[in-house]
Design an enzyme around this catalytic site. Structure first.
Site, PDB file in Angstrom:
ATOM      1  N   TYR A  58       0.884  -1.154  -0.053  1.00 48.59           N
ATOM      2  CA  TYR A  58      -0.007   0.136  -0.113  1.00 48.59           C
ATOM      3  C   TYR A  58       0.838   1.348  -0.089  1.00 48.59           C
ATOM      4  O   TYR A  58       1.650   1.667   0.975  1.00 48.59           O
ATOM      5  CB  TYR A  58      -0.958   0.162   1.245  1.00 48.59           C
ATOM      6  CG  TYR A  58      -1.950  -1.195   1.321  1.00 48.59           C
ATOM      7  CD1 TYR A  58      -2.431  -2.020   0.029  1.00 48.59           C
ATOM      8  CD2 TYR A  58      -2.633  -1.382   2.625  1.00 48.59           C
ATOM      9  CE1 TYR A  58      -3.264  -2.969   0.318  1.00 48.59           C
ATOM     10  CE2 TYR A  58      -3.412  -2.638   2.335  1.00 48.59           C
ATOM     11  CZ  TYR A  58      -3.841  -3.260   1.298  1.00 48.59           C
ATOM     12  OH  TYR A  58      -4.563  -4.116   1.579  1.00 48.59           O
ATOM     13  N   HIS A 124      -0.073 -12.131   1.187  1.00 49.17           N
ATOM     14  CA  HIS A 124      -1.184 -11.274   0.448  1.00 49.17           C
ATOM     15  C   HIS A 124      -1.621 -12.032  -0.987  1.00 49.17           C
ATOM     16  O   HIS A 124      -2.865 -11.913  -1.340  1.00 49.17           O
ATOM     17  CB  HIS A 124      -0.256  -9.968  -0.161  1.00 49.17           C
ATOM     18  CG  HIS A 124      -1.197  -8.624  -0.146  1.00 49.17           C
ATOM     19  ND1 HIS A 124      -0.839  -7.527  -0.256  1.00 49.17           N
ATOM     20  CD2 HIS A 124      -2.511  -8.781  -0.468  1.00 49.17           C
ATOM     21  CE1 HIS A 124      -1.744  -6.629  -0.462  1.00 49.17           C
ATOM     22  NE2 HIS A 124      -2.996  -7.224  -0.297  1.00 49.17           N
ATOM     23  N   PRO A 221     -15.852  -4.461   2.542  1.00 43.68           N
ATOM     24  CA  PRO A 221     -17.158  -4.756   3.123  1.00 43.68           C
ATOM     25  C   PRO A 221     -18.272  -3.854   2.737  1.00 43.68           C
ATOM     26  O   PRO A 221     -19.524  -3.935   2.904  1.00 43.68           O
ATOM     27  CB  PRO A 221     -16.896  -4.824   4.769  1.00 43.68           C
ATOM     28  CG  PRO A 221     -15.788  -3.766   4.874  1.00 43.68           C
ATOM     29  CD  PRO A 221     -14.729  -4.032   3.514  1.00 43.68           C
ATOM     30  N   LEU A 222     -17.665  -2.635   2.160  1.00 42.55           N
ATOM     31  CA  LEU A 222     -18.873  -1.560   1.830  1.00 42.55           C
ATOM     32  C   LEU A 222     -18.596  -1.378   0.246  1.00 42.55           C
ATOM     33  O   LEU A 222     -19.120  -0.432  -0.246  1.00 42.55           O
ATOM     34  CB  LEU A 222     -18.187  -0.133   2.156  1.00 42.55           C
ATOM     35  CG  LEU A 222     -18.186  -0.262   3.820  1.00 42.55           C
ATOM     36  CD1 LEU A 222     -17.572   1.123   4.340  1.00 42.55           C
ATOM     37  CD2 LEU A 222     -19.480  -0.222   4.523  1.00 42.55           C
ATOM     38  N   GLY A 223     -18.199  -2.751  -0.435  1.00 44.09           N
ATOM     39  CA  GLY A 223     -18.414  -2.716  -1.978  1.00 44.09           C
ATOM     40  C   GLY A 223     -17.506  -1.604  -2.681  1.00 44.09           C
ATOM     41  O   GLY A 223     -18.040  -0.979  -3.467  1.00 44.09           O
ATOM     42  N   GLY A 225     -16.922   1.209  -1.294  1.00 44.51           N
ATOM     43  CA  GLY A 225     -17.792   2.748  -1.253  1.00 44.51           C
ATOM     44  C   GLY A 225     -19.034   2.441  -1.775  1.00 44.51           C
ATOM     45  O   GLY A 225     -19.662   3.263  -1.425  1.00 44.51           O
ATOM     46  N   PHE A 226     -19.432   1.610  -2.832  1.00 43.05           N
ATOM     47  CA  PHE A 226     -20.932   1.431  -3.357  1.00 43.05           C
ATOM     48  C   PHE A 226     -21.927   1.322  -2.398  1.00 43.05           C
ATOM     49  O   PHE A 226     -23.106   2.069  -2.715  1.00 43.05           O
ATOM     50  CB  PHE A 226     -20.759   0.460  -4.458  1.00 43.05           C
ATOM     51  CG  PHE A 226     -21.992   0.501  -5.254  1.00 43.05           C
ATOM     52  CD1 PHE A 226     -22.182   1.421  -6.184  1.00 43.05           C
ATOM     53  CD2 PHE A 226     -23.049  -0.379  -4.979  1.00 43.05           C
ATOM     54  CE1 PHE A 226     -23.294   1.182  -7.021  1.00 43.05           C
ATOM     55  CE2 PHE A 226     -24.190  -0.444  -5.682  1.00 43.05           C
ATOM     56  CZ  PHE A 226     -24.328   0.444  -6.593  1.00 43.05           C
TER      57      PHE A 226
HETATM   58  N1  LIG Z   1      -6.020  -8.600   0.891  1.00 43.25           N
HETATM   59  C1  LIG Z   1      -6.336  -8.018  -0.333  1.00 43.25           C
HETATM   60  O1  LIG Z   1      -5.888  -8.361  -1.257  1.00 43.25           O
HETATM   61  C2  LIG Z   1      -7.288  -6.890  -0.010  1.00 43.25           C
HETATM   62  C3  LIG Z   1      -8.079  -6.091  -1.130  1.00 43.25           C
HETATM   63  C4  LIG Z   1      -8.757  -5.001  -1.066  1.00 43.25           C
HETATM   64  C5  LIG Z   1      -8.960  -4.644   0.242  1.00 43.25           C
HETATM   65  N2  LIG Z   1      -8.355  -5.259   1.287  1.00 43.25           N
HETATM   66  C6  LIG Z   1      -8.510  -4.601   2.600  1.00 43.25           C
HETATM   67  O2  LIG Z   1      -9.909  -4.372   2.823  1.00 43.25           O
HETATM   68  C7  LIG Z   1     -10.120  -2.882   3.418  1.00 43.25           C
HETATM   69  C8  LIG Z   1     -11.280  -2.447   2.766  1.00 43.25           C
HETATM   70  O3  LIG Z   1     -11.257  -2.448   1.632  1.00 43.25           O
HETATM   71  P1  LIG Z   1     -11.667  -1.232   0.634  1.00 43.25           P
HETATM   72  O4  LIG Z   1     -11.103  -0.009   1.557  1.00 43.25           O
HETATM   73  O5  LIG Z   1     -11.114  -1.415  -0.610  1.00 43.25           O
HETATM   74  O6  LIG Z   1     -13.067  -1.096   0.465  1.00 43.25           O
HETATM   75  P2  LIG Z   1     -14.378  -0.673   1.391  1.00 43.25           P
HETATM   76  O7  LIG Z   1     -14.122  -0.955   2.853  1.00 43.25           O
HETATM   77  O8  LIG Z   1     -15.508  -1.763   0.875  1.00 43.25           O
HETATM   78  O9  LIG Z   1     -14.669   0.714   0.809  1.00 43.25           O
HETATM   79  C9  LIG Z   1     -13.881   1.857   1.149  1.00 43.25           C
HETATM   80  C10 LIG Z   1     -14.382   3.147   0.496  1.00 43.25           C
HETATM   81  O10 LIG Z   1     -15.653   3.448   1.250  1.00 43.25           O
HETATM   82  C11 LIG Z   1     -15.707   4.928   1.514  1.00 43.25           C
HETATM   83  N3  LIG Z   1     -16.376   4.830   2.996  1.00 43.25           N
HETATM   84  C12 LIG Z   1     -15.889   4.305   4.100  1.00 43.25           C
HETATM   85  N4  LIG Z   1     -16.802   4.237   5.246  1.00 43.25           N
HETATM   86  C13 LIG Z   1     -17.929   5.171   4.644  1.00 43.25           C
HETATM   87  C14 LIG Z   1     -19.318   5.568   5.019  1.00 43.25           C
HETATM   88  N5  LIG Z   1     -19.350   5.387   6.330  1.00 43.25           N
HETATM   89  N6  LIG Z   1     -19.911   6.373   4.184  1.00 43.25           N
HETATM   90  C15 LIG Z   1     -19.326   6.869   2.939  1.00 43.25           C
HETATM   91  N7  LIG Z   1     -18.050   6.201   2.547  1.00 43.25           N
HETATM   92  C16 LIG Z   1     -17.339   5.561   3.139  1.00 43.25           C
HETATM   93  C17 LIG Z   1     -14.325   5.231   1.669  1.00 43.25           C
HETATM   94  O11 LIG Z   1     -14.010   6.431   1.553  1.00 43.25           O
HETATM   95  P3  LIG Z   1     -12.546   7.271   1.950  1.00 43.25           P
HETATM   96  O12 LIG Z   1     -11.583   6.447   1.661  1.00 43.25           O
HETATM   97  O13 LIG Z   1     -12.833   8.556   1.315  1.00 43.25           O
HETATM   98  O14 LIG Z   1     -12.802   7.392   3.606  1.00 43.25           O
HETATM   99  C18 LIG Z   1     -13.445   4.284   0.564  1.00 43.25           C
HETATM  100  O15 LIG Z   1     -13.589   4.886  -0.530  1.00 43.25           O
HETATM  101  C19 LIG Z   1      -8.816  -2.396   2.522  1.00 43.25           C
HETATM  102  O16 LIG Z   1      -8.806  -1.153   3.168  1.00 43.25           O
HETATM  103  C20 LIG Z   1      -7.683  -3.261   2.831  1.00 43.25           C
HETATM  104  O17 LIG Z   1      -7.361  -3.389   4.281  1.00 43.25           O
HETATM  105  C21 LIG Z   1      -7.401  -6.360   1.163  1.00 43.25           C
END
Ligand SMILES: NC(=O)c1ccc[n+]([C@@H]2O[C@H](COP(=O)([O-])OP(=O)(O)OC[C@H]3O[C@@H](n4cnc5c(N)ncnc54)[C@H](OP(=O)(O)O)[C@@H]3O)[C@@H](O)[C@H]2O)c1
Length: 333
Positions: A58, A124, A221-223, A225-226
């Site tokens: 990252y 990873h 978990p939040l798709g 952001g979707f």
């Molecule tokens: N192991 C792997 O290969 C792998 C792959 C993908 C993800 N991950 C892990 O999983 C974590 C989560 O995945 P992700 O961050 O990609 O996706 P996510 O948690 O599904 O969504 C993140 C997005 O949602 C927005 N958000 C968060 N809380 C919100 C709320 N309450 N209201 C409105 N928007 C909100 C964030 O905005 P802002 O950023 O502007 O705050 C960001 O754009 C990653 O951070 C990482 O640690 C691991």
């Protein structure tokens, strides 16, 4: 914050964690800012979200350095999860599972993080060129050397998911690799995409985790952001945002997937003050005691909102309504 355990009940973490990726990687750089990220990290600890998930890639490397600023002050409150095994190649991301690389990567992460031990060291990506026993064996040595407390597996390799389709579902190949790794050293946590619109992990990985007391860390978990309902179809993404090229995030697919957000809004309306994001996280928490969502966020207000999802209890009616929502549509299908 309620607590959950992983590592066969030996490790305790807040039920909602924090994905630190958006602070340094994946989403548009124009919206990143170290100081507000630091406020978000502090907010996570204040709320009891102790599991902070990062990775050497990252940034690359900058996310671990950012976390070092927090760890300097609050190391004891953090359950520190980082990763190795995925590198930025010339054209694509590449896996490296060689034992020599794993040892070097761990020492480099410890240096960047400014700590002497990593609580959860995750692979990873499995390297198809290296037998999993060799990679996992090298990671187990890191535990014996006291550099790492426990080991985790990431099941997000799209190639593995494609190869796994069949009897074991999309995660069939992952389960095979996990069982081999488990023969070498206990797996404490598995990280996989898991959310309302992408829930294969529930049937395919959760039973494996439950039978062994292994944590299932729900990535995205939040798709991406979707599912928060804050993204506008056709709103566009900056070119350095991975969603600009993601098949679920074309204007057409975002419009086609709106029924999922509408469903979350309907459920949220039955819980005063709740948001679609909180409903999406509460649904994950209701899937089993091994599930720990890792919502990614880089602003403190969203970290607090997401943490509060742990206090929400969904009814049978809510759960049934969410279960009936359609899976994500993308322009590949
Ligand atoms: N192991 C792997 O290969 C792998 C792959 C993908 C993800 N991950 C892990 O999983 C974590 C989560 O995945 P992700 O961050 O990609 O996706 P996510 O948690 O599904 O969504 C993140 C997005 O949602 C927005 N958000 C968060 N809380 C919100 C709320 N309450 N209201 C409105 N928007 C909100 C964030 O905005 P802002 O950023 O502007 O705050 C960001 O754009 C990653 O951070 C990482 O640690 C691991």
């Amino acid at each position: 914050m309620r607590y959950r355990t992983l590592g066969a009940g030996t490790l305790r973490v807040g039920a909602v964690g924090l994905g630190c990726m958006p602070m340094s990687w994946g989403y548009s750089a124009s919206q990143r800012d170290g100081e507000s990220s630091l406020r978000a990290l502090n907010a996570a600890l204040d709320e009891g979200c102790s599991l902070l998930d990062t990775a050497d890639i990252y940034g690359p490397f900058t996310n671990e350095r950012l976390l070092a600023r927090l760890l300097k002050e609050r190391r004891d409150e953090v359950f520190l999860a980082t990763k190795c095994g995925l590198l930025v190649g010339e054209q694509h991301l590449v896996a490296n599972g060689s034992p020599a690389y794993v040892r070097r990567a761990c020492d480099a992460s410890l240096r960047r993080l400014g700590t002497d031990v990593i609580d959860l060291y995750q692979l990873h990506r499995a390297d198809p060129e290296v037998p999993v026993e060799e990679t996992w064996g090298a990671m187990a040595e890191l535990v014996r050397a006291g550099k790492v407390r426990a080991l985790g597996w990431c099941a997000l390799d799209p190639h593995d998911r494609r190869r796994g389709r069949g009897a074991g579902g999309e995660h069939g190949r992952t389960l095979e690799l996990l069982s081999r790794a488990q023969q070498v050293f206990p797996v404490s946590a598995v990280q996989a995409e898991f959310s309302v619109w992408s829930a294969e992990a529930r049937a395919e990985l959760l039973p494996w985790c439950e039978a062994r007391g292994v944590g299932l860390l729900a990535a995205m978990p939040l798709g991406s952001g979707f599912l928060t309902g804050t993204l506008v179809p056709g709103g566009g993404f900056e070119p350095d945002d991975l969603r600009a090229r993601h098949p679920r995030f074309t204007a057409e697919m975002m419009a086609a997937n709106q029924p999922v957000v509408a469903g979350l809004r309907r459920v949220a309306a039955r819980h005063p003050g709740a948001t679609p994001a909180q409903i999406a996280l509460a649904w994950l928490l209701a899937q089993g005691r091994q599930v720990i969502p890792l919502p990614g966020a880089k602003r403190a207000s969203w970290v607090r909102e997401n943490a509060a999802a742990a206090e929400l209890t969904l009814t049978e009616w809510d759960l049934a309504e969410i279960a009936a929502l359609p899976a994500a549509r993308d322009s590949w299908r």
